[in-house]
Design an enzyme around this catalytic site. Structure first.
Site, PDB file in Angstrom:
ATOM      1  N   ARG A 100      -1.782   5.177   1.243  1.00 42.20           N
ATOM      2  CA  ARG A 100      -0.498   5.721   0.781  1.00 42.20           C
ATOM      3  C   ARG A 100       0.208   4.629  -0.020  1.00 42.20           C
ATOM      4  O   ARG A 100       0.529   3.576   0.518  1.00 42.20           O
ATOM      5  CB  ARG A 100       0.327   6.156   2.013  1.00 42.20           C
ATOM      6  CG  ARG A 100       1.763   6.399   1.704  1.00 42.20           C
ATOM      7  CD  ARG A 100       2.553   7.161   2.767  1.00 42.20           C
ATOM      8  NE  ARG A 100       2.269   6.961   4.155  1.00 42.20           N
ATOM      9  CZ  ARG A 100       2.713   5.955   4.908  1.00 42.20           C
ATOM     10  NH1 ARG A 100       3.447   5.007   4.386  1.00 42.20           N
ATOM     11  NH2 ARG A 100       2.415   5.905   6.185  1.00 42.20           N
ATOM     12  N   HIS A 104       6.550   6.124   3.966  1.00 40.96           N
ATOM     13  CA  HIS A 104       6.293   7.384   4.651  1.00 40.96           C
ATOM     14  C   HIS A 104       7.320   8.447   4.281  1.00 40.96           C
ATOM     15  O   HIS A 104       7.060   9.624   4.350  1.00 40.96           O
ATOM     16  CB  HIS A 104       6.303   7.144   6.169  1.00 40.96           C
ATOM     17  CG  HIS A 104       6.020   8.369   6.984  1.00 40.96           C
ATOM     18  ND1 HIS A 104       4.755   8.883   7.115  1.00 40.96           N
ATOM     19  CD2 HIS A 104       6.840   9.178   7.688  1.00 40.96           C
ATOM     20  CE1 HIS A 104       4.805   9.969   7.878  1.00 40.96           C
ATOM     21  NE2 HIS A 104       6.060  10.161   8.244  1.00 40.96           N
ATOM     22  N   TYR A 113       6.037  -3.277   6.680  1.00 44.39           N
ATOM     23  CA  TYR A 113       4.832  -3.333   7.516  1.00 44.39           C
ATOM     24  C   TYR A 113       3.530  -3.494   6.725  1.00 44.39           C
ATOM     25  O   TYR A 113       2.448  -3.455   7.304  1.00 44.39           O
ATOM     26  CB  TYR A 113       4.768  -2.087   8.424  1.00 44.39           C
ATOM     27  CG  TYR A 113       4.942  -0.766   7.696  1.00 44.39           C
ATOM     28  CD1 TYR A 113       6.208  -0.208   7.519  1.00 44.39           C
ATOM     29  CD2 TYR A 113       3.846  -0.092   7.169  1.00 44.39           C
ATOM     30  CE1 TYR A 113       6.380   0.988   6.843  1.00 44.39           C
ATOM     31  CE2 TYR A 113       4.005   1.115   6.498  1.00 44.39           C
ATOM     32  CZ  TYR A 113       5.283   1.645   6.340  1.00 44.39           C
ATOM     33  OH  TYR A 113       5.435   2.826   5.666  1.00 44.39           O
TER      34      TYR A 113
HETATM   35  C1  TPP Z   1       3.117  15.662  18.195  1.00 43.05           C
HETATM   36  C2  TPP Z   1       3.948  14.709  17.350  1.00 43.05           C
HETATM   37  N1  TPP Z   1       4.099  13.438  17.743  1.00 43.05           N
HETATM   38  C3  TPP Z   1       4.802  12.569  16.996  1.00 43.05           C
HETATM   39  C4  TPP Z   1       5.382  12.971  15.814  1.00 43.05           C
HETATM   40  C5  TPP Z   1       6.207  12.008  14.977  1.00 43.05           C
HETATM   41  N2  TPP Z   1       5.439  11.639  13.774  1.00 43.05           N
HETATM   42  C6  TPP Z   1       5.750  12.181  12.564  1.00 43.05           C
HETATM   43  S1  TPP Z   1       4.718  11.603  11.355  1.00 43.05           S
HETATM   44  C7  TPP Z   1       3.872  10.642  12.471  1.00 43.05           C
HETATM   45  C8  TPP Z   1       2.713   9.828  12.009  1.00 43.05           C
HETATM   46  C9  TPP Z   1       1.601  10.688  11.482  1.00 43.05           C
HETATM   47  O1  TPP Z   1       0.558   9.860  11.036  1.00 43.05           O
HETATM   48  P1  TPP Z   1      -0.516  10.402  10.021  1.00 43.05           P
HETATM   49  O2  TPP Z   1      -1.119  11.651  10.569  1.00 43.05           O
HETATM   50  O3  TPP Z   1      -1.446   9.274   9.741  1.00 43.05           O
HETATM   51  O4  TPP Z   1       0.312  10.817   8.726  1.00 43.05           O
HETATM   52  P2  TPP Z   1       0.964   9.816   7.622  1.00 43.05           P
HETATM   53  O5  TPP Z   1       1.986   8.987   8.298  1.00 43.05           O
HETATM   54  O6  TPP Z   1      -0.157   8.997   7.085  1.00 43.05           O
HETATM   55  O7  TPP Z   1       1.542  10.757   6.615  1.00 43.05           O
HETATM   56  C10 TPP Z   1       4.390  10.760  13.737  1.00 43.05           C
HETATM   57  C11 TPP Z   1       3.894  10.029  14.911  1.00 43.05           C
HETATM   58  C12 TPP Z   1       5.189  14.323  15.426  1.00 43.05           C
HETATM   59  N3  TPP Z   1       5.699  14.797  14.281  1.00 43.05           N
HETATM   60  N4  TPP Z   1       4.477  15.169  16.204  1.00 43.05           N
END
Ligand code: TPP
Ligand code: MG
Length: 181
Positions: A100, A104, A113
């Site tokens: 990315r 975020h 980070y």
């Molecule tokens: C079940 C759940 N746990 C935690 C979150 C909070 N959360 C939103 S985005 C994220 C990280 C997601 O990581 P990734 O799938 O790698 O997506 P990216 O950050 O790369 O877009 C988290 C933990 C959520 N939306 N749903």
């Protein structure tokens, strides 16, 4: 086709989804966009496996690692999985290793980070210029044709923005349409 991230591949829904898709032999492509971070958490902090694709093994389906910066590789891997699904061969998990470039969310620069050298390494493999080079050098596509396509896309986007801005506000009920919860 279901798209999700490296972080998403740690959730129960991912494992339940793969399990049922395998048991019911569903024509599904699970596509993990592994961009090395779950929000701001580096992958090695949130999961131990080197390749997310190996999780397919637990559900007896093919798991494929693909260079997520290379459109041609993704096209080939997806094509094979789609063919298998259509022929009744069931689901596939594809892990596209990618990055990315931005933060975020709006307001997250990513600088807190990730160091600039790491971002720079991935930026040198930006999939868009990379694919452009493939088209020009390997597929002998004319630069003028790429310029024409680019202009067409720019126009299409501008028209979509105008359409959105001139359209009425959506109804409140629309917020719940297509939401499964
Ligand atoms: C079940 C759940 N746990 C935690 C979150 C909070 N959360 C939103 S985005 C994220 C990280 C997601 O990581 P990734 O799938 O790698 O997506 P990216 O950050 O790369 O877009 C988290 C933990 C959520 N939306 N749903
Ligand atoms: Mg991620």
């Amino acid at each position: 086709m279901a798209f999700f991230g490296d972080g998403g591949s740690n959730t129960g829904a991912f494992h339940e989804g793969l399990n049922l898709a395998a048991v019911w032999n569903l024509p599904v492509l699970f596509v993990c966009e592994n961009n090395q971070y779950a929000e701001s958490t580096p992958r090695e902090v949130h999961q131990k496996v080197k390749d997310i694709a190996i999780r397919a093994m637990a559900y007896d389906m093919p798991g494929v690692v693909v260079d997520g910066m290379d459109a041609t590789s993704i096209f080939a891997a997806a094509g094979e999985a789609i063919r298998r699904a259509r022929e009744g061969g069931g689901p596939t998990l594809i892990e596209a290793k990618t990055y990315r470039f931005m933060g975020h969310y709006v307001g997250d620069t990513g600088a807190a980070y990730r160091d600039a050298a790491e971002v720079g390494r991935w930026e040198r493999r930006d999939p868009i210029p990379l694919f452009r080079r493939t088209l020009l050098e390997e597929r002998q596509v004319a630069a003028a044709d790429l310029a024409r396509i680019e202009a067409e896309v720019e126009r299409e986007i501008a028209e979509a923005v105008t359409f959105a801005e001139q359209s009425p506000e959506p109804d409140v009920e629309d917020a719940l349409r297509d939401v499964f919860a």
